[in-house]
Scaffold this motif. Structure first.
Motif, short mmCIF file in Angstrom:
data_model
loop_
_atom_site.label_atom_id
_atom_site.label_comp_id
_atom_site.label_asym_id
_atom_site.label_seq_id
_atom_site.Cartn_x
_atom_site.Cartn_y
_atom_site.Cartn_z
N MET A 40 3.50 -1.94 8.92
CA MET A 40 3.58 -1.34 7.66
C MET A 40 5.13 -1.63 7.94
SD MET A 40 1.95 2.21 9.25
CE MET A 40 2.17 1.28 10.71
N SER A 41 6.43 -1.91 7.83
CA SER A 41 7.59 -1.85 7.96
C SER A 41 7.65 -3.03 6.90
CB SER A 41 8.39 -1.98 9.11
OG SER A 41 8.08 -3.81 10.04
N VAL A 42 7.16 -4.07 6.95
CA VAL A 42 7.08 -5.00 5.77
C VAL A 42 6.89 -4.54 4.34
CG1 VAL A 42 5.93 -7.10 5.33
CG2 VAL A 42 6.92 -6.96 7.48
N GLN A 43 5.73 -3.99 4.51
CA GLN A 43 5.27 -3.24 3.06
C GLN A 43 6.55 -2.31 2.93
OE1 GLN A 43 2.71 -3.80 1.29
NE2 GLN A 43 1.58 -5.47 2.54
N LEU A 44 6.87 -1.41 3.06
CA LEU A 44 7.60 -0.35 3.40
C LEU A 44 9.30 -1.32 2.47
CD1 LEU A 44 7.86 2.53 6.22
CD2 LEU A 44 7.68 2.90 3.87
N LEU B 150 -2.68 1.77 4.70
CA LEU B 150 -2.94 0.68 5.57
C LEU B 150 -3.46 2.59 7.00
CD1 LEU B 150 -0.24 -1.35 5.96
CD2 LEU B 150 -2.39 -1.63 5.57
N THR B 151 -2.73 3.40 6.86
CA THR B 151 -2.66 4.39 7.30
C THR B 151 -4.13 5.90 7.04
OG1 THR B 151 -1.02 5.78 6.19
CG2 THR B 151 0.21 4.54 7.77
N GLY B 152 -4.16 5.52 5.91
CA GLY B 152 -5.20 6.18 5.26
C GLY B 152 -4.90 7.53 5.18
N SER B 153 -3.59 8.07 5.29
CA SER B 153 -3.85 10.00 4.48
C SER B 153 -1.72 9.34 4.20
CB SER B 153 -3.88 11.19 5.41
OG SER B 153 -3.54 10.60 6.55
N ARG B 154 -1.17 10.70 3.48
CA ARG B 154 -0.05 9.84 3.29
C ARG B 154 0.73 11.03 4.69
NH1 ARG B 154 3.55 10.30 -0.54
NH2 ARG B 154 2.15 7.97 -1.26
N GLU B 155 0.05 12.23 5.39
CA GLU B 155 0.20 12.64 6.62
C GLU B 155 0.69 11.75 7.27
OE1 GLU B 155 -1.20 16.27 9.43
OE2 GLU B 155 -2.29 15.58 7.48
N ALA B 156 -0.46 10.12 7.97
CA ALA B 156 -0.65 9.69 8.31
C ALA B 156 0.42 8.37 8.27
CB ALA B 156 -1.89 9.09 8.05
N SER B 157 1.12 8.14 6.93
CA SER B 157 2.43 7.76 6.72
C SER B 157 3.59 8.93 7.38
CB SER B 157 2.05 7.32 4.89
OG SER B 157 0.80 6.61 4.72
N PHE B 158 3.76 9.46 6.86
CA PHE B 158 4.72 10.68 7.52
C PHE B 158 5.49 10.36 8.72
CE2 PHE B 158 5.69 12.95 3.75
CZ PHE B 158 6.30 12.88 3.60
N ALA C 75 3.73 8.01 10.49
CA ALA C 75 4.00 6.47 10.95
C ALA C 75 5.64 6.35 11.13
CB ALA C 75 3.54 5.48 9.89
N LEU C 76 6.35 7.11 9.41
CA LEU C 76 7.72 6.72 9.86
C LEU C 76 8.44 7.25 10.57
CD1 LEU C 76 9.07 8.41 6.17
CD2 LEU C 76 8.76 5.57 7.08
N ARG C 77 7.75 8.79 11.25
CA ARG C 77 8.31 8.53 12.71
C ARG C 77 8.06 7.93 13.89
NH1 ARG C 77 6.00 13.65 10.43
NH2 ARG C 77 4.33 13.59 11.68
N ARG C 78 7.45 7.23 13.50
CA ARG C 78 7.02 6.22 15.14
C ARG C 78 8.10 5.00 14.91
NH1 ARG C 78 6.76 5.87 20.00
NH2 ARG C 78 5.48 3.15 20.51
N LEU C 79 8.41 4.88 13.55
CA LEU C 79 9.52 4.00 12.99
C LEU C 79 10.63 4.27 13.61
CD1 LEU C 79 7.72 1.94 9.17
CD2 LEU C 79 8.13 0.80 12.41
N GLU D 136 16.24 4.85 10.66
CA GLU D 136 17.61 5.57 10.90
C GLU D 136 17.11 6.88 10.08
OE1 GLU D 136 21.56 6.25 12.46
OE2 GLU D 136 20.67 4.79 13.09
N ARG D 137 16.71 8.27 10.75
CA ARG D 137 16.90 9.33 9.45
C ARG D 137 18.03 9.38 8.99
NH1 ARG D 137 16.22 14.80 9.52
NH2 ARG D 137 13.93 15.52 8.28
N VAL D 138 18.22 9.89 7.50
CA VAL D 138 18.75 10.73 6.63
C VAL D 138 18.76 12.07 6.91
CG1 VAL D 138 20.61 10.11 5.05
CG2 VAL D 138 19.42 7.82 5.42
N ARG D 139 17.63 12.13 6.17
CA ARG D 139 17.43 13.49 6.39
C ARG D 139 15.78 13.50 6.09
NH1 ARG D 139 19.52 14.51 0.19
NH2 ARG D 139 18.32 13.33 -1.37
N ARG D 140 14.93 14.55 5.61
CA ARG D 140 13.98 14.96 5.65
C ARG D 140 13.36 13.40 4.56
NH1 ARG D 140 9.17 16.99 3.35
NH2 ARG D 140 7.32 16.98 4.68
#
Length: 259
Positions: A1-5, A29-37, A39-43, A50-54
């Protein structure tokens, strides 16, 4: 997922900044936008992002280092038109040795301010027609003349009067045609009070001939304009520039002695 991002962010021209729009690359890969978010939080939890803002993150490189310049970050997360001005723009042009922790960014629509690793990004909403004075390509950092104009007119944006004058003095010494460039920008700026201050200051710093381009920009009012907009009311009156000299004239030249 990080490679794709990373690939999606690179294609969009903003790597290593990852924004919500990039999630379309991992939705399959995740199946939904909610799951993609999620995944971001997990990364972010495993410190790969590193989070800048939401909805906005910075990706670490293969060595785990964050390699993003503040201006590039602003450019990546701020829709056009925008303009980075005042202190950070002066510093970018080597017209100030101060570290301004606030980056002032002019925008046409309301944006949420954010902080990044000790710096504060402050958005200032203004008319779209007044967002000008940046190179045609690249990060939208104000030209020296626009940055000086903004700094003089808006002291609350973090640049003191003496810092503005020092930047002006450095620019006058560095670029022989700077008075003409500055006068052209001041005409477009349409602020007679700022033009008066500049005419007076250019006369003091570079001579009367250099200040000649400002004479047609003084406006009709005969009221005295305070040289330092946040200074006191007392001081002599300069009839040529219609300026109330409310500071000691040793101050604008002090940096020449102190360095």
């Amino acid at each position: 997922m990080s490679v794709q991002l990373a690939r999606q962010s690179t294609l969009a021209g903003r790597w290593p900044v990852v924004v919500e729009d990039d999630l379309e690359a991992i939705d399959p890969l995740t199946g939904s936008r909610e799951a993609s978010f999620a995944a971001l939080r997990r990364l972010a939890q495993i410190v790969q992002l590193e989070r800048v803002r939401r909805g906005t993150y910075v990706m670490r490189d293969e060595t785990g280092v964050l390699r993003v310049d503040l201006f590039a970050l602003i450019d990546a997360v701020t829709p056009a038109p925008c303009l980075i001005t005042a202190g950070r723009a002066l510093a970018a042009h080597d017209l100030s040795d101060q570290h301004f922790r606030t980056a002032v960014v002019l925008v046409a629509n309301l944006r949420r301010n954010f902080d990044w690793r000790g710096d504060h990004v402050r958005y200032v909403v203004t008319d779209r027609a007044r967002i000008w004075g940046a190179p045609r390509n690249g990060v939208q950092v104000a030209t020296p003349e626009r940055a000086i104009l903004d700094s003089l007119l808006h002291p609350r944006w973090g640049v003191t009067f003496s810092q503005s004058v020092e930047a002006l003095d450095l620019a006058l010494a560095r670029w022989p045609r700077f008075p003409a460039r500055l006068a052209t920008a001041a005409e477009r700026y349409r602020n007679a009070a700022t033009a008066r201050r500049l005419g007076f200051l250019v006369t003091q710093l570079a001579g009367a001939d250099a200040a000649h381009p400002f004479e047609s920009l003084l406006g009709a009012s005969r009221a005295a304009t305070p040289l330092d907009p946040v200074g006191g009311r007392a001081g002599g009156y300069d009839a040529r520039w219609r300026v109330r000299v409310n500071i000691s004239m040793d101050e604008p030249r002090a940096h020449r002695v102190t360095g």
